[in-house]
Design an enzyme around this catalytic site. Structure first.
Site, short mmCIF file in Angstrom:
data_model
loop_
_atom_site.label_atom_id
_atom_site.label_comp_id
_atom_site.label_asym_id
_atom_site.label_seq_id
_atom_site.Cartn_x
_atom_site.Cartn_y
_atom_site.Cartn_z
N TYR A 255 51.98 40.97 43.63
CA TYR A 255 52.91 42.08 43.91
C TYR A 255 52.45 42.92 45.10
O TYR A 255 52.59 44.15 45.06
CB TYR A 255 53.04 43.00 42.68
CG TYR A 255 53.41 42.29 41.41
CD1 TYR A 255 54.61 41.60 41.30
CD2 TYR A 255 52.56 42.31 40.31
CE1 TYR A 255 54.95 40.96 40.12
CE2 TYR A 255 52.91 41.67 39.12
CZ TYR A 255 54.10 41.00 39.05
OH TYR A 255 54.44 40.36 37.88
N TYR B 148 61.98 42.91 31.06
CA TYR B 148 61.05 42.08 31.84
C TYR B 148 60.47 41.03 30.90
O TYR B 148 59.97 41.37 29.82
CB TYR B 148 59.91 42.93 32.43
CG TYR B 148 58.88 42.05 33.13
CD1 TYR B 148 59.09 41.62 34.44
CD2 TYR B 148 57.74 41.62 32.47
CE1 TYR B 148 58.17 40.77 35.06
CE2 TYR B 148 56.82 40.78 33.08
CZ TYR B 148 57.04 40.36 34.37
OH TYR B 148 56.14 39.52 34.98
N ASP C 60 60.48 39.57 22.36
CA ASP C 60 59.34 39.38 23.26
C ASP C 60 58.37 40.53 23.01
O ASP C 60 58.54 41.63 23.53
CB ASP C 60 59.85 39.37 24.71
CG ASP C 60 58.72 39.18 25.72
OD1 ASP C 60 57.55 39.13 25.30
OD2 ASP C 60 59.02 39.10 26.93
N LYS D 62 49.67 39.46 25.91
CA LYS D 62 48.77 40.47 26.49
C LYS D 62 47.52 40.85 25.67
O LYS D 62 46.42 40.54 26.07
CB LYS D 62 49.57 41.70 26.88
CG LYS D 62 50.48 41.38 28.07
CD LYS D 62 50.89 42.60 28.83
CE LYS D 62 51.38 42.25 30.20
NZ LYS D 62 52.76 41.73 30.27
C1 LIG Z 1 53.66 40.77 30.85
C2 LIG Z 1 54.85 40.34 30.12
C3 LIG Z 1 55.31 39.01 30.17
C4 LIG Z 1 54.67 37.99 31.06
O1 LIG Z 1 53.36 37.71 30.70
P1 LIG Z 1 52.40 36.96 31.74
O2 LIG Z 1 51.17 36.71 30.94
O3 LIG Z 1 52.20 37.90 32.87
O4 LIG Z 1 53.09 35.71 32.15
C5 LIG Z 1 56.39 38.68 29.41
N1 LIG Z 1 57.01 39.57 28.63
C6 LIG Z 1 56.59 40.85 28.54
C7 LIG Z 1 57.31 41.79 27.64
C8 LIG Z 1 55.51 41.29 29.30
O5 LIG Z 1 55.13 42.57 29.23
#
Ligand SMILES: *Cc1c(COP(=O)(O)O)cnc(C)c1O
Length: 442
Positions: A41, A169, A263, A292
């Protein structure tokens, strides 16, 4: 450690106009590596040079010149127990000595088996079948493939699209970009490459509920699933919604017979105050993604967890009904050992109470920012504090934060804190104090 001092080579490729005294003491590897590393980024020509980091400990980042910064970001929201927690590092070291990696193709090892068992027990409802991958984006890709193949396996044709939400996202891969907010995901730039998905407004009020209901009624036969970040849309701007939104989504998914995917890559593991955000709504999705904080911020690992209903569609005598996905490093034993150790810490240490204390402190100490010029909103949920501005000069802000001895990484118009749950009261006060001071002096 060798350091460049007075005679710093300042090659054109770093693209850095101003050389501060601090930067002049950057180690050789930093200047040399900047010629070859492509950073995330970042406009490589104009972005300030990345800070050379030498070590991490607790909630601190130690720079190569010896300065310590209090970390407000926890390495993109991952390091929930602080850095270098000895329980995790020793578990990984033990695993390293026995078996750093073996593939899951035809094999199963104890760290992955144990982790899947523990995640199934921790997650609500019948979310109990765990598919491992190595990043959040891929976990979401797998969730989407799972949903599409679920319909194929159950004999329903044509359900290949997803409903996702503005402000959302879900990752940076092509499949997941298409379900991000259209502006954040730069759909226009990648038009023709990205599959076309349906981006709607979250059902927050009567009007948006009715609109989503209509949309699902009209297009149900092409929709494989509804995808949402529960309670907090993170990278889209630290946008919050309440539990009722998730209950409406569950009801609408059931009414129109489609799958619901949460997610929880960001919200999972305590960040919003409960182990998983979905618990606050009492809603169980059909598929849930995690990443994460899964390994306490130490190793790349992600999981896509399916409910019994979803898994049953793959349980068949037909080999074509198998899930056709398998990342090379899926279920890496080091990463699974780290995740198991991280779960031990959630069981043994008062993490959720720490999140509640952080929430109280953030609420109190960020509140004064409300009165600053240019501040549009201040919001706190769990161990997430966000100050939304009307405009922002990110490079200038970042430099001021470093001068104040903290690491804070604003994006868009958002200055936010997502600290380690183990951060001390004094360090957290330093973060909130720095935000107030830096924003006051704009
Ligand atoms: C960070 C994130 C992703 C992507 O994860 P990466 O490990 O960076 O590929 C997907 N969904 C959410 C909600 C996120 O915060």
């Amino acid at each position: 450690m060798s350091r460049r001092t007075a005679t710093l080579r300042r090659p054109h490729w770093t693209g850095l106009a101003a050389v501060t005294e601090r930067e002049q003491s950057a180690p050789d590897w930093h200047a040399d590596g900047l010629a070859h590393v492509w950073l995330p980024y970042a406009q490589m020509k104009t972005a300030p040079a990345p800070l050379p980091v030498a070590a991490t400990r607790g909630s601190r980042i130690v720079l190569a010149d010896g300065r310590e910064l209090v970390d407000g970001v926890a390495s993109w929201w991952t390091a929930c127990h602080g850095y270098n927690h000895p329980h995790i590092t020793s578990a990984v070291a033990r695993q390293l000595a026995t078996m750093p990696h073996v593939m899951l193709g035809g094999l199963l090892h104890e760290p992955a088996a144990l982790l899947a068992t523990r995640l199934a027990a921790l997650l609500p409802g019948d979310l109990d079948r765990v598919f491992f991958t190595d990043s959040g984006s891929v976990a979401v890709e797998v969730a989407m493939k799972m949903a599409v193949q679920y319909w194929i396996n159950t004999g329903v044709c044509g359900r290949k699209r997803f409903v996702a939400f503005r402000g959302g996202y879900h990752g940076d891969t092509t499949g997941t970009m298409a379900v991000c907010d259209p502006n954040e995901g730069m759909h226009r730039l990648f038009h023709g490459l990205l599959p076309e998905q349906i981006i709607a407004d979250l059902p927050r009020d009567e009007e948006t509920v009715a609109a989503l209901d209509r949309l699902l009624a009209e297009r149900a036969d092409e929709i494989a699933g509804i995808l949402v970040e529960p309670l907090v849309q993170g990278a889209g701007g630290m946008l919050f919604h309440d539990a009722a939104v998730l209950q409406r989504l569950r009801a609408l998914a059931d009414k129109h017979g489609t799958l619901l995917i949460f997610d929880e890559v960001f919200t999972g593991f305590g960040r919003t105050g409960t182990m998983f955000a979905c618990e606050q709504a009492g809603v169980v999705p059909d598929i849930l993604t995690l990443s994460k904080a899964l390994t306490g911020g130490t190793m790349p690992l992600a999981a896509t967890v399916a409910s019994k209903r979803v898994f049953e569609a793959f349980w068949s005598d037909d080999p074509m009904h198998a899930l056709m996905h398998g990342p090379t490093f899926m279920g890496n034993p080091l990463a699974c050992a780290a995740a198991n150790a991280s779960l031990d810490l959630f069981a043994r240490e008062p993490r959720l109470a720490q999140v509640a204390a952080i929430e109280a402190q953030l609420t109190e100490q960020l509140a004064p920012c409300r009165d600053l010029p240019g501040v549009v909103d201040v919001r706190v949920r769990g161990a997430i504090g966000a100050v939304e501005l009307d405009a922002i000069d990110i490079p200038a802000l970042k430099a001021h934060f470093v001068e104040a001895g903290v690491y804070v990484r604003p994006f868009g118009r958002i200055v936010y804190l997502t600290p380690a749950f183990t951060i001390g009261e004094a360090d957290l006060a330093r973060l909130t104090g720095a935000i107030f001071r830096v924003l006051s002096s704009r």
